[in-house]
Every structure is written in C-alpha cells, then in structure tokens.
Enzyme design. Sequence first.
Site, PDB file in Angstrom:
ATOM      1  N   GLY A  26       0.804  -1.113   0.084  1.00 60.35           N
ATOM      2  CA  GLY A  26       0.077   0.233   0.096  1.00 60.35           C
ATOM      3  C   GLY A  26       0.670   1.269   0.274  1.00 60.35           C
ATOM      4  O   GLY A  26       1.980   1.216  -0.335  1.00 60.35           O
ATOM      5  N   TYR A  27       0.248   2.342   0.380  1.00 59.09           N
ATOM      6  CA  TYR A  27       1.125   3.515   0.456  1.00 59.09           C
ATOM      7  C   TYR A  27       2.230   3.462   1.379  1.00 59.09           C
ATOM      8  O   TYR A  27       3.178   3.893   0.923  1.00 59.09           O
ATOM      9  CB  TYR A  27       0.113   4.780   0.865  1.00 59.09           C
ATOM     10  CG  TYR A  27      -0.920   5.134  -0.093  1.00 59.09           C
ATOM     11  CD1 TYR A  27      -0.824   5.800  -1.253  1.00 59.09           C
ATOM     12  CD2 TYR A  27      -2.241   4.984   0.264  1.00 59.09           C
ATOM     13  CE1 TYR A  27      -1.578   6.161  -2.209  1.00 59.09           C
ATOM     14  CE2 TYR A  27      -3.216   5.173  -0.510  1.00 59.09           C
ATOM     15  CZ  TYR A  27      -2.999   6.085  -1.690  1.00 59.09           C
ATOM     16  OH  TYR A  27      -4.130   6.122  -2.584  1.00 59.09           O
ATOM     17  N   LYS A  33       0.178  -9.732  -1.997  1.00 60.98           N
ATOM     18  CA  LYS A  33      -0.588 -10.869  -2.578  1.00 60.98           C
ATOM     19  C   LYS A  33      -1.124 -10.557  -4.062  1.00 60.98           C
ATOM     20  O   LYS A  33      -1.633 -11.389  -4.667  1.00 60.98           O
ATOM     21  CB  LYS A  33      -2.057 -11.024  -1.771  1.00 60.98           C
ATOM     22  CG  LYS A  33      -3.069  -9.808  -1.767  1.00 60.98           C
ATOM     23  CD  LYS A  33      -4.331 -10.122  -0.735  1.00 60.98           C
ATOM     24  CE  LYS A  33      -5.153  -8.967  -0.698  1.00 60.98           C
ATOM     25  NZ  LYS A  33      -6.372  -9.569   0.172  1.00 60.98           N
ATOM     26  N   GLU A  68     -17.030  10.687  -0.532  1.00 59.35           N
ATOM     27  CA  GLU A  68     -16.408  10.736  -1.767  1.00 59.35           C
ATOM     28  C   GLU A  68     -17.188   9.860  -2.745  1.00 59.35           C
ATOM     29  O   GLU A  68     -17.296  10.050  -4.174  1.00 59.35           O
ATOM     30  CB  GLU A  68     -15.089  10.682  -1.949  1.00 59.35           C
ATOM     31  CG  GLU A  68     -14.063  11.595  -1.312  1.00 59.35           C
ATOM     32  CD  GLU A  68     -12.716  11.499  -1.595  1.00 59.35           C
ATOM     33  OE1 GLU A  68     -12.034  12.776  -1.876  1.00 59.35           O
ATOM     34  OE2 GLU A  68     -11.954  10.260  -1.478  1.00 59.35           O
ATOM     35  N   ALA A 110      -3.598   8.509   3.660  1.00 55.38           N
ATOM     36  CA  ALA A 110      -2.679   8.254   2.916  1.00 55.38           C
ATOM     37  C   ALA A 110      -1.505   9.250   3.163  1.00 55.38           C
ATOM     38  O   ALA A 110      -0.338   8.907   3.041  1.00 55.38           O
ATOM     39  CB  ALA A 110      -3.062   8.297   1.125  1.00 55.38           C
ATOM     40  N   GLN A 111      -1.816  10.555   3.341  1.00 56.71           N
ATOM     41  CA  GLN A 111      -0.800  11.504   3.707  1.00 56.71           C
ATOM     42  C   GLN A 111      -0.005  11.158   4.840  1.00 56.71           C
ATOM     43  O   GLN A 111       1.219  11.173   4.851  1.00 56.71           O
ATOM     44  CB  GLN A 111      -1.367  12.775   3.930  1.00 56.71           C
ATOM     45  CG  GLN A 111      -0.463  13.713   4.442  1.00 56.71           C
ATOM     46  CD  GLN A 111      -1.273  15.131   4.596  1.00 56.71           C
ATOM     47  OE1 GLN A 111      -0.624  16.211   4.902  1.00 56.71           O
ATOM     48  NE2 GLN A 111      -2.649  15.485   4.584  1.00 56.71           N
TER      49      GLN A 111
END
Length: 402
Positions: free
Chosen positions: A12-13, A38, A170, A315-316
């Site tokens: 991920g991030y 994965k 969103e 995410a930041q």
Amino acid sequence: MSKPKIVLLGAGYAGMMTTKRLMQKLSIEDAEIVLVNKHNYHYQTTWLHEVAAGTIDPNRARVMISDVINPNRVTIVEDTVEKIMPDQKKVALKNGELDYDYLVVGLGFEKATFGIPGMAEHALSIQSIDKSRYIRDHIEYQFSSYHNAENPKEELLTFIVGGSGFTGIEFVGELAEKIPELCKKYDVDRNKVRIVNIEAAPTILPGFDEDLVKYARRSLEDRGVEFKLGTMIKECKADGVIVGDDKEEIKAATIVWTGGVQANSILGESGFELTKGKVNVDSDLRAPGYEDVFILGDCAWVMNKESGRPYPPTAQIAIQEADVCAANIDALIKGTSLKEFTFDNKGTVASLGGRHAMGTIFEGKKLYGLSAKMMKHVIDDRYLFMLGGAGLVLKKGKFKPF
C-alpha cells in the site's frame, strides 16, 4: 557476517514508499529487502471510490509493482501473509515462510461492522480493486434489470451508502456524477433513482470545518443525494436496512458500507495488542515490546501528543510514516539515533464528484469547487511522482484539464 534482511508486508502507500526510501538509503551491500504482496500491483486506495462508482477504469488506479520497484534491488514476493511470528522473527505465507531481521507491517484495513447484524453478510465494501470493480458492475446490473423487467421494483434503483466519512462522501459524490449517465444509457427517469447516505453522527465529514461541510452537503443534495444524519443502521438485510429508533425499513438492492475500518485481522491473530482494531505504536512507529517490528498505515494508531488522540489514518500520514520508518531502519542498521514521528499536516481535500470538491491546504486556507478539485489532482499526481517519477504521472496522472 550476513547482511540484515528487511521484510515489508503489503504494497500500500506505506509499504511502497518505505521500500522506495530504503532503496535510496541502503545499498545492496547494506541490507536485503523483500516486499511481500498478494498481488503483483499496487493500487491507489484513495481512488477506489471512483472505481466503485464506475467513473474511472480499474487499471487507472493500479500500478505494477515491478514498474516502480527495481526487482534487481528488491525481492518481490507475490503471496498471501497468513501469520506473523514476532518472537521467532518469522512470517508465515500461504506458500512458504520468511525470516527477517526487521519487519514492516503495512497490511491495510478490513471492514469494521461494529456488530451491526447482517452488515458483514449483505453490505458491499470499497476495500480493493476487485471489490470496487464488483460494486461498479453490480450498480450497472441494477439499471439493466430495472430496464428489462416488466414490473421493476423501485429498490433496484435505491443505493444506500452507510457512513459519511471521507470514503462515503467521496463515493456518493462519484455516484451523483455517474447516475445520470446510467439513466441515459438504460432509459431510466433520474427521479426514480435514490442515493441515500446514512450516518449515525449529526454531521457529515466529522473533523472538517463547518463552512466546508455545508458546502459539501449542499453540493451533493443539489445533485440528488439524500442524507439521514444522526441515524443508526440497526440491521442490514439482503433487501435493505433497518434504521433509527423507530425501526424504519428502507428497501434497496445495493448497500455499500463505508462506516468503519480496522487493521488487518492477521495482527490480532499474531498476538499484537489491539486498541479499537489497531495497534498503538510507539513514537518511533515500532510495535510496543518489539525493537524490530514497525507497523504503519491503516494497521496503526499514531498518537498526536498535543491532542492525546491518534491521527486519522490517511494516505498523507502513511507516506510520512514511510519516511520515518525507513530512516529508523537505516539508523538501527548503522547504529545511529532513531526519529520520532511528527505529522506535518499539509491539508486535506475531499472530492465530491465531477468538478466538485472542497478542503483546506497549508495553514487552513479553504478551497471550494474547481480550485479544490485541481488541488486534489495535484495531490494525487504528487504521490505518483514520488512513487514513479514523471513517467508514471504521464501514464496514470490526473494532470489533464477538465
């Protein structure tokens, strides 16, 4: 003396950026780096709501790991993590086992249903590329079914989204943009379609400035989104939900739950102590009691010393955690001092679909509408640049004008 082995779980991030930073800090002689995931691709979690609504192609949201991580520097293992054995310094995979000297856990999140009956069984969730693509196909299938049925049921065109946090808002914003397109394609009256957002809290987007929240709500309501705020989902069924103290039933063929996440269950099963589904990590991002295990992203709570509360796992934050994690592993290998994590809040922008967005940047400057949407694209493209340079931005970025 053999060189230390760094194993990273999850691309991920946090996992991707930690790997990138370790490649920059450590030579091939300094350490062996292994990245386990994965799938053979990394995906933009913050774009999954667009995949789920069908406003972007799934391939746009994913990046092949080997395109941005040099397989000559990092061993990329495509496998599923089954258990971590921190006392043995080993990781059990579906197809084998890995030992490590330093471990970075960035296994992402799972749906948290808070014990709501039927939610795990009947609600869809925006968790991965495949699950998001399934939601997209499911939504379009409801329009097709309505169009082709002799006596179509109204609930085929009712879309319930549980949760008014970042993902939920969103997603309904993208739905508000996609629904008119599907109505035109399947010759359906837009007035027959309902998008219902249900939230237990009295407001949408908790933590956002009141003016921004008002703007977001007005923007979404103007495009047909209904809100039921201060309303708890009591039960989720195959054909709808039961809400509120008066047990109102809302029939729907599509229910998407965005109301909560928790760390990958592997952490709890591996013996790490959890608080509300995640690990409270130390200030240097290590798991309490383990000097060689770092836990990042959606798996971790990182405390804000000023407020005494954990930072929301965005995410930041995951990207900033990667910088500190890589620096601290480098420090452990080279015998220097470790860093404490301090979050540098550069602002938060929420997309509301199409040209609509709102948020804050830098020292709280508020942005609305097209200017906010452009800033959202800048933020997305900045991450792509950090990950894969200008070539990746040109290939996947959102720099193109509206």
